[in-house]
Design a protein around this motif. Structure first.
Motif, mmCIF file in Angstrom:
data_model
loop_
_atom_site.group_PDB
_atom_site.id
_atom_site.type_symbol
_atom_site.label_atom_id
_atom_site.label_comp_id
_atom_site.label_asym_id
_atom_site.label_seq_id
_atom_site.Cartn_x
_atom_site.Cartn_y
_atom_site.Cartn_z
ATOM 1 N N LEU A 235 -9.659 -57.918 -12.201
ATOM 2 C CA LEU A 235 -9.042 -56.816 -12.946
ATOM 3 C C LEU A 235 -10.077 -55.771 -13.362
ATOM 4 C CD1 LEU A 235 -6.457 -58.752 -15.151
ATOM 5 C CD2 LEU A 235 -5.927 -57.154 -13.328
ATOM 6 N N ASN A 236 -11.369 -56.159 -13.266
ATOM 7 C CA ASN A 236 -12.431 -55.213 -13.606
ATOM 8 C C ASN A 236 -12.853 -54.358 -12.412
ATOM 9 O OD1 ASN A 236 -12.572 -56.282 -16.208
ATOM 10 N ND2 ASN A 236 -13.910 -57.927 -15.498
ATOM 11 N N SER A 237 -12.097 -54.428 -11.349
ATOM 12 C CA SER A 237 -12.427 -53.671 -10.135
ATOM 13 C C SER A 237 -12.663 -52.197 -10.470
ATOM 14 C CB SER A 237 -11.270 -53.792 -9.148
ATOM 15 O OG SER A 237 -11.343 -52.776 -8.192
ATOM 16 N N ASP A 238 -13.687 -51.598 -9.819
ATOM 17 C CA ASP A 238 -13.986 -50.194 -10.136
ATOM 18 C C ASP A 238 -13.392 -49.230 -9.104
ATOM 19 O OD1 ASP A 238 -15.601 -50.894 -8.075
ATOM 20 O OD2 ASP A 238 -17.493 -50.274 -9.006
ATOM 21 N N TYR B 142 -3.659 -53.100 -7.400
ATOM 22 C CA TYR B 142 -3.393 -52.152 -8.481
ATOM 23 C C TYR B 142 -1.887 -51.947 -8.659
ATOM 24 C CZ TYR B 142 -8.197 -50.590 -9.475
ATOM 25 O OH TYR B 142 -9.512 -50.531 -9.876
ATOM 26 N N CYS B 143 -1.155 -51.921 -7.524
ATOM 27 C CA CYS B 143 0.318 -51.807 -7.611
ATOM 28 C C CYS B 143 0.857 -52.982 -8.426
ATOM 29 C CB CYS B 143 0.967 -51.834 -6.228
ATOM 30 S SG CYS B 143 0.758 -50.325 -5.310
ATOM 31 N N LEU B 144 0.244 -54.147 -8.243
ATOM 32 C CA LEU B 144 0.729 -55.350 -8.930
ATOM 33 C C LEU B 144 0.332 -55.392 -10.403
ATOM 34 C CD1 LEU B 144 -0.041 -58.089 -6.240
ATOM 35 C CD2 LEU B 144 2.191 -57.188 -6.866
ATOM 36 N N PHE B 145 -0.947 -55.142 -10.689
ATOM 37 C CA PHE B 145 -1.445 -55.438 -12.035
ATOM 38 C C PHE B 145 -1.832 -54.243 -12.907
ATOM 39 C CE2 PHE B 145 -2.570 -59.192 -9.451
ATOM 40 C CZ PHE B 145 -1.756 -60.107 -10.088
ATOM 41 N N LYS B 146 -2.301 -53.186 -12.307
ATOM 42 C CA LYS B 146 -2.843 -52.105 -13.144
ATOM 43 C C LYS B 146 -1.981 -50.851 -13.176
ATOM 44 C CE LYS B 146 -7.476 -52.085 -13.490
ATOM 45 N NZ LYS B 146 -8.903 -51.981 -13.173
ATOM 46 N N GLY B 147 -1.103 -50.713 -12.182
ATOM 47 C CA GLY B 147 -0.340 -49.477 -12.076
ATOM 48 C C GLY B 147 -1.218 -48.412 -11.453
#
Lengths: 325, 170
Positions: free
Chosen positions: B32-35, B74-79
């Motif tokens: 989740l910390n992906s940049d 990102y579609c799944l977790f961060k929007g």
């Protein structure tokens, strides 16, 4: 194998015990500003002699210029149906209401020639009545050679008038795209964010109950009003206070808001009612009417002995008129 | 003295191995910390979304794969943030990566390796454009447009029980 059987059994039991909540009716209705801009208005003179205007939905769909609107409604209907919410169609509802009233006026009993009983109130109640209004507005604008769409869609709770979801913005300007294409892109652009807001509303409903409006009134021939005192739970209390206690005890949040009250009426808002009620060993879905029916039963008992009439305005608003049926 | 030297070399080699493994793990499993930076470029009529993704990797090919994987993640977790006239896209899964779903998503979002094997996420990447590449200090940074089968992805998550349908209550 045993685990699969056990899982299947558990699923059967849970579906039997937990019913489904009452599904709200959603309908796309063109906003008043859309009707005003496009001159879809009906003129009438009120009791004071002033000329007033209301949105005339019947004339919208008879107009050849409503092609864009039909497209937006069709696109929204398709997207909501895919999400498990088939929308009630305004145009079809208006048509079927007109047809039904014509048929009803022509129908008579073959033996006595009697007509169908209908009061003016029945005619009002038999209106297109969504629980959640999808209030739609859009405008096609130009910037130099390019066209773009300004799009506004709001979901409004028809009873509390609260805005549940809202999206608005300008689409990408284009010199080549047709108005229909621009509108289609606008709908697709906002649908995920819009349904996410609706989802948040339903999730809140699942946890905190359905929010309804309850209005209590008295018939004018009754010698009791909301300031009448009763000896209840070892103290002398006014009827308004006793009803307050009942509302607090029977709502999910235990904090319904009494917005206005007099000796002749009480209005409650933010009344959070449970979605289900146990009946014959199973959870059955309830709406505003079923909730207030319990209050009606309460008022019929000792020491009140008050009969009352339930007037249902929809899934989320109900009136209880005290005194008689 | 010789013995000390040997122990030091052994320690150094072990440390290097650990760092390499941990770097590889960081990149192959989504965090989740992906940049990576992702914005919505456009929406398609067929339930697809075109996203502009900027991602980093040790090699250019790896950066492109990370871009594809992160687009789905990102579609799944961060929007996904909106850009200009596009609206933001909310996350499909609201409660992020939890102990209950960690195993599923570690496998689902496993980065495609040299042998062409990767997680199920690849099914939802329809096509991608030509990447714009730039060399950075620790590898490469790529920026490319990726088309995601967004509606199919959401439907799949509902089927697997990780997301709810809009009419879940009724």
């Amino acid at each position: 194998m045993k685990r699969i059987l056990l899982l299947g059994l558990l699923m059967m039991i849970s579906s039997f015990v937990m019913g489904q909540a009452k599904k709200p009716i959603l309908m796309v209705i063109p906003s008043d500003s859309y009707c005003d801009r496009n001159n879809y208005l009906q003129e009438f003179t009120d009791e004071t002699g002033a000329v007033r205007y209301v949105s005339d939905y019947n004339s919208i769909f008879k107009s050849a210029d409503s092609e864009d609107l039909r497209l937006v409604i069709a696109e929204l209907s398709k997207l909501f149906a895919e999400r498990g919410f088939p929308l009630k169609d305004l145009e079809q509802t208006l048509k079927s209401m007109n047809n039904a009233s014509i048929e009803e006026s022509l129908l008579s009993s073959s033996s006595s020639g009697a007509s169908i009983k209908s009061t003016p109130l029945d005619m009002v109640k038999n209106n297109a009545q969504p629980d959640i209004i999808l209030d739609l507005d859009y405008m096609v604008k130009t910037r130099g050679p390019q066209r773009f769409v300004t799009y506004v869609l709001r979901a409004v709770d028809a009873y509390s008038n609260k805005v549940i979801a809202a999206n608005s913005g300008d689409g990408e300007p284009s010199a080549s795209a047709t108005v229909n294409q621009l509108l289609e892109v606008a709908v697709l652009n906002y649908i995920d964010s819009f349904s996410d807001q609706l989802m948040a509303y339903f999730e809140d409903m699942a946890v905190n109950g359905r929010e309804i409006v309850v209005k209590l009134k008295v018939w004018d021939n009754l010698d009791v009003n909301f300031e009448t005192e009763y000896f209840f739970e070892d103290e002398d209390l006014e009827l308004v206070d006793i009803i307050d206690y009942w509302m607090q005890d029977n709502t999910v949040n235990h904090a319904p808001v009494r917005t206005r009250a007099s000796d002749n009426f009480i209005n409650y808002e933010q009344v959070r009612i449970p979605l289900y009620k146990e009946r014959k060993g199973r959870q059955s879905a309830i709406g505003a009417r079923e909730f207030v029916n319990d209050l009606r039963s309460f008022l019929r008992k000792d020491p009140f002995f008050l009969d009352s009439k339930i007037y249902e305005r929809g899934l989320g608003e109900v009136w209880l008129i005290i005194g008689e049926k | 003295m010789e013995k000390m030297k040997f122990v030091n070399v052994l320690l150094f080699v072990t440390l290097c191995c650990c760092c390499t493994v941990s770097y590889a793990q960081d990149k192959s499993v989504f965090s989740l910390n992906s940049d990576s930076e992702i914005v919505v470029k456009g929406v398609g009529q067929d339930g697809t979304k075109v996203l502009t993704v900027t991602a980093k990797g040790k090699k250019m090919e790896q950066a492109v794969e990370i871009a594809k994987r992160d687009a789905v993640a990102y579609c799944l977790f961060k929007g996904i943030k909106g850009s200009g006239s596009t609206e933001e896209t909310p996350a499909i899964i609201k409660n992020g990566i939890t102990p209950e779903n960690e195993e599923f998503f570690s496998s689902f979002l496993m980065l495609k390796n040299n042998k062409g094997r990767g997680g199920e996420y690849l099914r939802f990447v329809n096509k991608s454009g030509q990447p714009k590449t730039s060399k950075i200090k620790k590898g490469y940074m790529v920026s490319l447009d990726i088309q995601i089968l967004y509606d199919d992805l959401k439907e799949y998550m509902i089927k697997e029980g990780y997301a709810k349908k809009l009419d879940f209550l009724f």
